[in-house]
Design a protein around this motif. Structure first.
Motif, PDB file in Angstrom:
ATOM      1  N   THR A  56       5.940  -5.856   7.414  1.00  0.00           N
ATOM      2  CA  THR A  56       7.209  -6.592   7.350  1.00  0.00           C
ATOM      3  C   THR A  56       8.302  -5.793   6.667  1.00  0.00           C
ATOM      4  O   THR A  56       9.489  -6.060   6.864  1.00  0.00           O
ATOM      5  N   SER A  57       7.920  -4.825   5.835  1.00  0.00           N
ATOM      6  CA  SER A  57       8.892  -3.952   5.192  1.00  0.00           C
ATOM      7  C   SER A  57       8.184  -2.678   4.755  1.00  0.00           C
ATOM      8  O   SER A  57       6.965  -2.645   4.600  1.00  0.00           O
ATOM      9  N   ALA A 108       0.854  -1.187   0.000  1.00  0.00           N
ATOM     10  CA  ALA A 108       0.000   0.000   0.000  1.00  0.00           C
ATOM     11  C   ALA A 108       0.887   1.232   0.000  1.00  0.00           C
ATOM     12  O   ALA A 108       1.854   1.302   0.763  1.00  0.00           O
ATOM     13  N   SER A 109       0.568   2.210  -0.853  1.00  0.00           N
ATOM     14  CA  SER A 109       1.390   3.416  -0.971  1.00  0.00           C
ATOM     15  C   SER A 109       0.561   4.676  -0.770  1.00  0.00           C
ATOM     16  O   SER A 109      -0.612   4.735  -1.169  1.00  0.00           O
ATOM     17  N   VAL A 110       1.186   5.676  -0.148  1.00  0.00           N
ATOM     18  CA  VAL A 110       0.604   7.015  -0.069  1.00  0.00           C
ATOM     19  C   VAL A 110       1.684   8.003  -0.491  1.00  0.00           C
ATOM     20  O   VAL A 110       2.873   7.777  -0.248  1.00  0.00           O
ATOM     21  N   SER A 111       1.287   9.089  -1.145  1.00  0.00           N
ATOM     22  CA  SER A 111       2.262  10.061  -1.648  1.00  0.00           C
ATOM     23  C   SER A 111       1.887  11.474  -1.235  1.00  0.00           C
ATOM     24  O   SER A 111       0.704  11.838  -1.225  1.00  0.00           O
ATOM     25  N   SER A 118      -1.723 -11.250   7.128  1.00  0.00           N
ATOM     26  CA  SER A 118      -2.613 -10.086   7.147  1.00  0.00           C
ATOM     27  C   SER A 118      -3.147  -9.796   5.759  1.00  0.00           C
ATOM     28  O   SER A 118      -4.324  -9.496   5.570  1.00  0.00           O
ATOM     29  N   ALA A 119      -2.257  -9.881   4.761  1.00  0.00           N
ATOM     30  CA  ALA A 119      -2.684  -9.639   3.390  1.00  0.00           C
ATOM     31  C   ALA A 119      -3.704 -10.669   2.947  1.00  0.00           C
ATOM     32  O   ALA A 119      -4.675 -10.355   2.257  1.00  0.00           O
ATOM     33  N   THR A 158       4.122   0.476   2.295  1.00  0.00           N
ATOM     34  CA  THR A 158       4.213  -0.536   3.333  1.00  0.00           C
ATOM     35  C   THR A 158       3.771  -1.894   2.790  1.00  0.00           C
ATOM     36  O   THR A 158       2.884  -1.974   1.939  1.00  0.00           O
ATOM     37  N   VAL A 159       4.412  -2.940   3.297  1.00  0.00           N
ATOM     38  CA  VAL A 159       4.058  -4.310   2.918  1.00  0.00           C
ATOM     39  C   VAL A 159       3.681  -5.063   4.190  1.00  0.00           C
ATOM     40  O   VAL A 159       4.520  -5.227   5.083  1.00  0.00           O
TER      41      VAL A 159
END
Length: 245
Positions: free
Chosen positions: A94-95, A22-25, A228-229, A222-223
């Motif tokens: 996790t990363s 998931a990404s936010v910018s 969870s995924a 985030t990964v």
């Protein structure tokens, strides 16, 4: 498509634990405004606070709108999460990575930190005129020795760098020009950030040594852990199947 067939196609992938990033910018151009937008008006700051805040502004260089300390001093500003922009690094991650586009002409640092006064996790360049990029965690700089901190990846002293942090192993890499040269500058730096420190990081951070350097874009990715995924995916699958009944 038949719901049973859909389940057979999707469920194995979820059970195998494929993680969904998931990404936010945050974009200075989008969230602050065009070049020349001054922070002397509180309405132009988008919740940024800090040293000499009234003299900061948005500035254009080679297509990048970046945060510029117009007064020329070495100052720090931060932006706490709010309804306009926020990010979260949760306990199941996790990363994660922090990708930053910046003007790199002189000393600068940018990244994330904690509003409660905890440590910061930053990317930066040209500290003490070293001409090197670095990772800065809680005041300790992990330096590269590539001599690239004054060399732009797309002209005009503009560069893109990405910090990749492995939560499981506690190590970080710094990658220069990830969509081009993809050069690893710092490899497996042992930061060993605690889970509490990670979860408390809730601010964007910008520091500029003078008016000719600064960050323009932050992208935080985030990964989650595979389990969870998978649970998230199963929830989505359930909704889809219910719609098809």
């Amino acid at each position: 498509m038949n719901s049973k067939l859909l389940t057979r196609l999707i469920l194995p992938t979820l059970i195998q634990g494929t993680s969904i990033a998931a990404s936010v910018s945050y974009s200075v151009e989008t969230n602050i405004g065009p070049s020349g937008t001054l922070f002397s008006d509180a309405g132009n700051r988008d919740n940024w606070t800090g040293s000499d805040i009234g003299n900061w502004r948005a500035q254009s260089q080679s297509g990048l709108i970046y945060l510029r300390n117009h007064n020329g001093g070495d100052d720090i500003i931060t932006r706490t999460n709010d309804s306009n922009f926020s990010f979260t690094i949760g306990p199941a991650v996790t990363s994660f990575s922090i990708l930053i586009d910046a003007r790199i002409d002189t000393f600068w640092e940018a990244g994330i930190n904690a509003s409660g006064g905890g440590p910061q996790l930053l990317i930066g360049g040209d500290f003490n005129d070293s001409n090197n990029f670095f990772i800065n965690f809680n005041g300790t700089r992990y330096n590269s020795d590539a001599g690239l901190a004054n060399v732009g990846t797309n002209g005009g002293n503009i560069a893109t760098l990405r910090l990749d942090y492995d939560v499981i192993n506690g190590t970080a890499d710094l990658v220069y020009d990830p969509s081009g040269a993809n050069q690893v500058l710092v490899n497996d730096a042992a930061l060993n950030i605690t889970a509490t420190q990670i979860q408390n990081m809730d601010q964007l951070y910008a520091r500029a040594g003078n008016q000719f350097a600064g960050a323009g874009n932050w992208t935080i990715t985030t990964v989650p852990e595979p389990s969870s995924a998978a649970l998230l995916g199963l929830g989505g699958l359930g909704l889809l199947l219910r719609r098809r009944k």
